[in-house]
Write an enzyme that holds these catalytic residues in place. Structure first.
Site, PDB file in Angstrom:
ATOM      1  N   GLU A 241      25.746  10.483  10.141  1.00  0.00           N
ATOM      2  CA  GLU A 241      24.785   9.869   8.883  1.00  0.00           C
ATOM      3  C   GLU A 241      26.213   9.294   8.160  1.00  0.00           C
TER       4      GLU A 241
ATOM      5  N   PHE B 153      23.151  11.720   2.915  1.00  0.00           N
ATOM      6  CA  PHE B 153      22.534  12.985   3.527  1.00  0.00           C
ATOM      7  C   PHE B 153      21.291  12.884   3.280  1.00  0.00           C
ATOM      8  N   GLY B 154      19.801  13.303   3.802  1.00  0.00           N
ATOM      9  CA  GLY B 154      18.963  13.496   4.107  1.00  0.00           C
ATOM     10  C   GLY B 154      17.982  11.355   3.527  1.00  0.00           C
TER      11      GLY B 154
ATOM     12  N   THR C  65      16.391   8.026   3.079  1.00  0.00           N
ATOM     13  CA  THR C  65      16.204   6.627   1.998  1.00  0.00           C
ATOM     14  C   THR C  65      15.458   7.042   0.821  1.00  0.00           C
TER      15      THR C  65
ATOM     16  N   LYS D  62       8.954   8.141  -7.627  1.00  0.00           N
ATOM     17  CA  LYS D  62       7.394   8.223  -8.116  1.00  0.00           C
ATOM     18  C   LYS D  62       7.930   9.375  -9.627  1.00  0.00           C
TER      19      LYS D  62
ATOM     20  N   GLY E  68       8.348 -10.273  -3.911  1.00  0.00           N
ATOM     21  CA  GLY E  68       7.392  -9.874  -2.995  1.00  0.00           C
ATOM     22  C   GLY E  68       6.199  -9.570  -3.043  1.00  0.00           C
ATOM     23  N   SER E  69       5.608  -9.203  -2.928  1.00  0.00           N
ATOM     24  CA  SER E  69       3.693  -8.829  -3.319  1.00  0.00           C
ATOM     25  C   SER E  69       3.549  -6.813  -2.498  1.00  0.00           C
TER      26      SER E  69
ATOM     27  N   GLY F 171      10.647  -6.099   1.730  1.00  0.00           N
ATOM     28  CA  GLY F 171      10.211  -6.174   3.513  1.00  0.00           C
ATOM     29  C   GLY F 171      11.527  -5.065   4.376  1.00  0.00           C
TER      30      GLY F 171
ATOM     31  N   HIS G   3     -18.045  19.135 -10.986  1.00  0.00           N
ATOM     32  CA  HIS G   3     -18.659  18.286 -11.865  1.00  0.00           C
ATOM     33  C   HIS G   3     -18.183  18.484 -13.066  1.00  0.00           C
TER      34      HIS G   3
HETATM   35  C1  FAD Z   1      11.706   2.214  -2.594  1.00  0.00           C
HETATM   36  C2  FAD Z   1      11.027   2.691  -1.267  1.00  0.00           C
HETATM   37  C3  FAD Z   1      10.237   3.860  -1.690  1.00  0.00           C
HETATM   38  C4  FAD Z   1       9.434   4.421  -1.231  1.00  0.00           C
HETATM   39  N1  FAD Z   1       8.018   5.297  -1.213  1.00  0.00           N
HETATM   40  C5  FAD Z   1       7.425   5.977  -0.515  1.00  0.00           C
HETATM   41  C6  FAD Z   1       6.340   7.074  -0.601  1.00  0.00           C
HETATM   42  O1  FAD Z   1       6.684   7.000  -1.767  1.00  0.00           O
HETATM   43  N2  FAD Z   1       5.766   7.569   0.439  1.00  0.00           N
HETATM   44  C7  FAD Z   1       6.196   7.358   1.487  1.00  0.00           C
HETATM   45  O2  FAD Z   1       5.661   8.057   3.010  1.00  0.00           O
HETATM   46  N3  FAD Z   1       7.177   6.380   2.209  1.00  0.00           N
HETATM   47  C8  FAD Z   1       8.180   5.775   0.928  1.00  0.00           C
HETATM   48  N4  FAD Z   1       8.818   4.957   1.580  1.00  0.00           N
HETATM   49  C9  FAD Z   1       9.528   4.656   2.808  1.00  0.00           C
HETATM   50  C10 FAD Z   1       9.700   6.226   3.312  1.00  0.00           C
HETATM   51  O3  FAD Z   1      11.489   6.285   2.231  1.00  0.00           O
HETATM   52  C11 FAD Z   1      10.725   5.518   4.407  1.00  0.00           C
HETATM   53  O4  FAD Z   1       8.862   5.509   5.993  1.00  0.00           O
HETATM   54  C12 FAD Z   1      11.289   7.463   5.483  1.00  0.00           C
HETATM   55  O5  FAD Z   1      11.905   7.592   4.421  1.00  0.00           O
HETATM   56  C13 FAD Z   1      12.024   6.632   6.688  1.00  0.00           C
HETATM   57  O6  FAD Z   1      12.744   8.129   6.907  1.00  0.00           O
HETATM   58  P1  FAD Z   1      13.666   7.892   8.513  1.00  0.00           P
HETATM   59  O7  FAD Z   1      13.984   9.475   8.249  1.00  0.00           O
HETATM   60  O8  FAD Z   1      12.650   7.118   9.506  1.00  0.00           O
HETATM   61  O9  FAD Z   1      14.470   7.040   8.166  1.00  0.00           O
HETATM   62  P2  FAD Z   1      15.986   6.650   6.514  1.00  0.00           P
HETATM   63  O10 FAD Z   1      15.311   8.335   5.767  1.00  0.00           O
HETATM   64  O11 FAD Z   1      15.999   5.877   6.164  1.00  0.00           O
HETATM   65  O12 FAD Z   1      16.919   7.885   7.421  1.00  0.00           O
HETATM   66  C14 FAD Z   1      17.842   7.203   8.145  1.00  0.00           C
HETATM   67  C15 FAD Z   1      19.153   7.860   8.072  1.00  0.00           C
HETATM   68  O13 FAD Z   1      20.405   6.718   9.167  1.00  0.00           O
HETATM   69  C16 FAD Z   1      21.493   6.641   8.952  1.00  0.00           C
HETATM   70  N5  FAD Z   1      21.589   5.595   9.702  1.00  0.00           N
HETATM   71  C17 FAD Z   1      20.972   4.599  10.467  1.00  0.00           C
HETATM   72  N6  FAD Z   1      22.429   4.066  11.580  1.00  0.00           N
HETATM   73  C18 FAD Z   1      23.333   5.047  11.820  1.00  0.00           C
HETATM   74  C19 FAD Z   1      24.055   4.642  12.632  1.00  0.00           C
HETATM   75  N7  FAD Z   1      24.313   4.175  13.314  1.00  0.00           N
HETATM   76  N8  FAD Z   1      25.028   6.100  11.962  1.00  0.00           N
HETATM   77  C20 FAD Z   1      24.973   6.639  11.791  1.00  0.00           C
HETATM   78  N9  FAD Z   1      23.812   6.876  10.328  1.00  0.00           N
HETATM   79  C21 FAD Z   1      23.321   5.972  10.594  1.00  0.00           C
HETATM   80  C22 FAD Z   1      21.061   6.106   7.563  1.00  0.00           C
HETATM   81  O14 FAD Z   1      22.406   6.053   6.386  1.00  0.00           O
HETATM   82  C23 FAD Z   1      19.910   6.816   6.716  1.00  0.00           C
HETATM   83  O15 FAD Z   1      20.705   8.173   6.383  1.00  0.00           O
HETATM   84  C24 FAD Z   1       9.442   4.514   0.393  1.00  0.00           C
HETATM   85  C25 FAD Z   1      10.550   3.544   0.726  1.00  0.00           C
HETATM   86  C26 FAD Z   1      11.238   2.637  -0.364  1.00  0.00           C
HETATM   87  C27 FAD Z   1      12.766   2.355   0.141  1.00  0.00           C
HETATM   88  N1  NAD Z   2       4.628   4.678  -1.505  1.00  0.00           N
HETATM   89  C1  NAD Z   2       4.774   4.366  -0.165  1.00  0.00           C
HETATM   90  O1  NAD Z   2       4.281   4.265   0.412  1.00  0.00           O
HETATM   91  C2  NAD Z   2       4.994   3.460  -0.548  1.00  0.00           C
HETATM   92  C3  NAD Z   2       6.680   2.864  -1.490  1.00  0.00           C
HETATM   93  C4  NAD Z   2       7.449   2.143  -1.453  1.00  0.00           C
HETATM   94  C5  NAD Z   2       8.007   1.159  -0.020  1.00  0.00           C
HETATM   95  N2  NAD Z   2       7.173   2.039   1.013  1.00  0.00           N
HETATM   96  C6  NAD Z   2       7.802   2.207   2.221  1.00  0.00           C
HETATM   97  O2  NAD Z   2       8.210   1.056   2.900  1.00  0.00           O
HETATM   98  C7  NAD Z   2       7.927  -0.345   3.210  1.00  0.00           C
HETATM   99  C8  NAD Z   2       8.514  -1.981   2.582  1.00  0.00           C
HETATM  100  O3  NAD Z   2       7.769  -2.048   1.379  1.00  0.00           O
HETATM  101  P1  NAD Z   2       8.372  -3.460   0.761  1.00  0.00           P
HETATM  102  O4  NAD Z   2       6.979  -3.680   0.139  1.00  0.00           O
HETATM  103  O5  NAD Z   2       9.331  -3.699   0.801  1.00  0.00           O
HETATM  104  O6  NAD Z   2       7.638  -3.878   2.230  1.00  0.00           O
HETATM  105  P2  NAD Z   2       5.730  -4.823   2.562  1.00  0.00           P
HETATM  106  O7  NAD Z   2       5.676  -4.810   3.811  1.00  0.00           O
HETATM  107  O8  NAD Z   2       5.097  -3.525   1.691  1.00  0.00           O
HETATM  108  O9  NAD Z   2       6.611  -6.223   1.492  1.00  0.00           O
HETATM  109  C9  NAD Z   2       7.015  -6.824   1.732  1.00  0.00           C
HETATM  110  C10 NAD Z   2       6.839  -8.219   0.822  1.00  0.00           C
HETATM  111  O10 NAD Z   2       7.328  -9.330   0.971  1.00  0.00           O
HETATM  112  C11 NAD Z   2       7.218 -10.493   1.407  1.00  0.00           C
HETATM  113  N3  NAD Z   2       8.646 -11.295   1.874  1.00  0.00           N
HETATM  114  C12 NAD Z   2       8.801 -11.387   2.955  1.00  0.00           C
HETATM  115  N4  NAD Z   2       9.519 -12.337   2.980  1.00  0.00           N
HETATM  116  C13 NAD Z   2       9.566 -12.861   2.315  1.00  0.00           C
HETATM  117  C14 NAD Z   2       9.943 -13.609   1.407  1.00  0.00           C
HETATM  118  N5  NAD Z   2      11.324 -14.767   2.121  1.00  0.00           N
HETATM  119  N6  NAD Z   2       9.763 -14.468  -0.452  1.00  0.00           N
HETATM  120  C15 NAD Z   2       9.463 -14.028  -0.801  1.00  0.00           C
HETATM  121  N7  NAD Z   2       8.413 -12.330  -0.829  1.00  0.00           N
HETATM  122  C16 NAD Z   2       8.667 -12.424   0.998  1.00  0.00           C
HETATM  123  C17 NAD Z   2       6.114 -10.315   1.921  1.00  0.00           C
HETATM  124  O11 NAD Z   2       4.994 -11.038   1.853  1.00  0.00           O
HETATM  125  C18 NAD Z   2       5.230  -8.391   0.854  1.00  0.00           C
HETATM  126  O12 NAD Z   2       4.751  -9.034   0.570  1.00  0.00           O
HETATM  127  C19 NAD Z   2       6.665  -0.878   3.198  1.00  0.00           C
HETATM  128  O13 NAD Z   2       5.766  -0.901   4.615  1.00  0.00           O
HETATM  129  C20 NAD Z   2       5.843   1.033   3.389  1.00  0.00           C
HETATM  130  O14 NAD Z   2       5.727   1.224   3.936  1.00  0.00           O
HETATM  131  C21 NAD Z   2       5.715   2.674   1.103  1.00  0.00           C
END
Ligand code: FAD
Ligand code: NAD
Length: 488
Positions: A31, A35-36, A38, A48, A182-183, A277, A469
């Site tokens: 890592e 730890f833990g 994203t 949230k 972004g949207s 994204g 209800h």
């Molecule tokens: C702002 C935000 C809000 C989100 N909200 C939601 C939500 O409400 N609901 C939902 O379902 N999803 C949500 N997501 C998406 C969700 O967080 C991710 O889909 C999920 O955490 C992915 O888990 P993962 O284990 O694949 O990766 P991660 O949790 O990203 O874990 C990957 C880990 O690998 C480590 N790592 C990477 N490459 C290497 C390397 N080469 N060597 C050592 N360590 C490395 C990184 O440091 C990281 O800690 C959100 C994401 C963001 C950014």
């Molecule tokens: N509540 C949840 O479950 C939750 C919350 C946050 C994130 N996530 C996950 O994380 C992922 C990433 O989130 P996100 O919002 O970054 O991605 P997204 O793919 O949902 O949206 C990216 C947005 O950026 C726009 N975009 C791309 N390139 C651009 C540019 N050059 N200039 C302007 N706009 C541009 C796209 O048109 C799109 O609207 C999501 O796909 C989602 O799966 C989930």
């Protein structure tokens, strides 16, 4: 003999794999960051917790809708941030300590690890080691849209006003004004958080709609509701950013040609949030050193058993999960894939040589009826396919849209804009998808997710159980009852 029996790269959902069943094995965990991963540190959980605060603030601001006098007087940002990260950072530290100091069979590499060949690895500090099996759980990273004037290396660094979701929640104080590019999910959730808590937010969108992956009617309805209460500039993209000066950032916007009346303009704000994204963390793994197949969008290629592919065939003993390989960037999907990987990894270990487990002993991943919710205001929840996708692939489908205002709880909310859209197969009466825009969308969608997961017919779900209800779930019951199976 390899140095380790198993290497896990990434401690997001990857961290959940190693339990007592790995006690007799030599496990390495890499890592390079928190730890833990994203979700815990910068994703689902802290967002949230901030969303909840913004919801309360918005409730106060909109209390008049239900004839209550209330006022929002501001946020105690320090206390809010401390409460959120005080809890999260302690969990991070404890998880790190547990793996590092309290498990004799686990070695933690607290740094970047990359492939040097199949089964061989190097750390950023130069240590080389081998592992018989590997789980790639490396996640994803915010995409840098490479806008002129932004120093990519300084994004998210102290004092630089250009942020991603990785740093914006830890600011010492909320910005007075914020531009969001972004949207998608992240843009919408942070627009709600910061606008709700009092920041002047402007969202910049390239096209005409927000949350464009939803059905057009649903996305258009959400866009209208959201844009009525937030500042949104449509049909524009950031051409150049100037950083510095009293304004923090100045963003020159130019029309994308996707919205007729969009004109070039510039915006100033304290800070800029990039929410364009996320890209899988594949490149820095040097996956090509192991011959691993990488998909066009950067994801590591896996089969239905989460086995990593090399030259189209499973690479013996290699598995991947979560954002680095999944078509869904969602935590509940990453967790499901981690459970599948754990089962298949243990089956492979039990079988002897890497890659020797018979397919019959392996579990398949289940990507049917994957739900998602956007915790903005109004909330949006979805499951299954969109109507557009169903029509495009020629599937038979009937659709029905039911407004919240058709139910007693909708009257209690004094709601005129929220709705549930359901899609079903007229032949089988199975639910094919649903999209909800409105309060508690993330909760009330669950009966539809359950029906899809268990193959329950729409009319059975509506008629063969009680619906409390006058709870808000009555809008789901009515949406299902409204499906006209003869309409297709
Ligand atoms: C702002 C935000 C809000 C989100 N909200 C939601 C939500 O409400 N609901 C939902 O379902 N999803 C949500 N997501 C998406 C969700 O967080 C991710 O889909 C999920 O955490 C992915 O888990 P993962 O284990 O694949 O990766 P991660 O949790 O990203 O874990 C990957 C880990 O690998 C480590 N790592 C990477 N490459 C290497 C390397 N080469 N060597 C050592 N360590 C490395 C990184 O440091 C990281 O800690 C959100 C994401 C963001 C950014
Ligand atoms: N509540 C949840 O479950 C939750 C919350 C946050 C994130 N996530 C996950 O994380 C992922 C990433 O989130 P996100 O919002 O970054 O991605 P997204 O793919 O949902 O949206 C990216 C947005 O950026 C726009 N975009 C791309 N390139 C651009 C540019 N050059 N200039 C302007 N706009 C541009 C796209 O048109 C799109 O609207 C999501 O796909 C989602 O799966 C989930």
């Amino acid at each position: 003999m390899a140095d380790f029996d198993v290497l896990i790269i990434g401690t997001g959902s990857g961290n959940s794999i190693v339990n007592h069943r790995f006690d007799g094995l030599r496990v390495a965990i890499a890592e390079e960051w928190h730890f833990g991963g994203t979700c815990l540190n910068v994703g689902c959980i802290p967002t949230k917790m901030f969303v909840r605060a913004a919801d309360v603030a918005e409730d106060a601001k909109t209390a008049q809708a239900v004839d209550v006098e209330a006022r929002y007087e501001g946020v105690e940002w320090d206390r809010l941030r401390e409460r959120i990260f005080g809890r999260i950072d302690a969990i991070e530290a404890d998880g790190r300590d547990y793996r590092t100091h309290r498990q004799d069979n686990v070695t933690v590499f607290a740094e970047h690890v990359a492939f040097t060949g199949p089964g061989s690895f190097a750390t950023a500090s130069g240590e080389r080691f081998t592992a018989e099996r590997v789980v790639i759980a490396a996640g994803s990273t915010p995409r840098d849209p490479q806008i002129a004037g932004i120093d990519g290396a300084r994004i998210d660094s102290d004092g630089y006003p250009v942020h991603t979701s990785d740093s914006i929640m830890r600011l010492p104080s909320p910005p007075r004004s914020l531009i969001i590019l972004g949207s998608g999910y992240i843009a919408m959730e942070f627009a709600h958080i910061f606008a709700g808590l009092g920041t002047e937010v402007t969202v910049v969108v390239r096209g005409p709609r927000l949350l464009g992956d939803l059905d057009e009617d649903v996305s258009a309805a959400f866009t209208k509701i959201f844009a009525d209460s937030h500042s949104v500039r449509f049909g524009l993209e950031a051409e150049r950013v100037e950083v510095g000066g009293p304004g923090g950032v100045s963003v020159a916007l130019s029309p994308t040609g996707r919205v007729a009346d969009a004109t070039a303009q510039s915006l100033q704000a304290d800070a800029l949030l990039i929410a364009t994204g996320r890209v899988p963390n594949t490149a820095a793994l040097d996956a090509q050193a192991a011959g691993i197949d990488v998909r066009e969008d950067g994801r590591i290629a896996v089969d239905a058993y989460q086995r990593v592919l090399a030259g189209g065939e499973p690479l013996p003993g290699a598995f991947a999960l979560g954002d680095v390989s999944s078509p869904f960037q969602l935590k509940h999907v990453a967790n499901h894939e981690a459970r599948v990987v754990k089962h298949n990894l243990l089956a492979d270990i039990a079988a002897g040589a890497p890659g020797s487990a018979p397919v019959g002993d392996l579990e398949e991943v289940n990507h049917h009826a994957v739900p998602a919710a956007v915790f903005t205001r109004p909330q949006v929840a979805s499951v299954g396919e969109t109507e557009a996708a169903l029509r495009e692939r020629g599937a038979r489908c009937v659709a029905h849209t039911q407004p919240y205002s058709s139910t007693a709880y909708g009257w209690a909310l004094n709601d005129e804009t929220s709705f549930v859209k359901v899609l079903a197969d007229p032949a089988t009466r199975l639910i094919l998808g649903a999209q909800i825009v409105g309060p508690e969308a993330s909760i009330i969608i669950q009966p539809l997710i359950q029906a899809m997961a268990f193959g329950q017919r729409a009319d059975d779900v509506a008629q063969h159980q009680y619906w409390i209800h006058p709870a808000l779930t009555e809008v789901i019951e009515n949406a299902l009852l409204g499906l006209d199976f003869d309409a297709d």
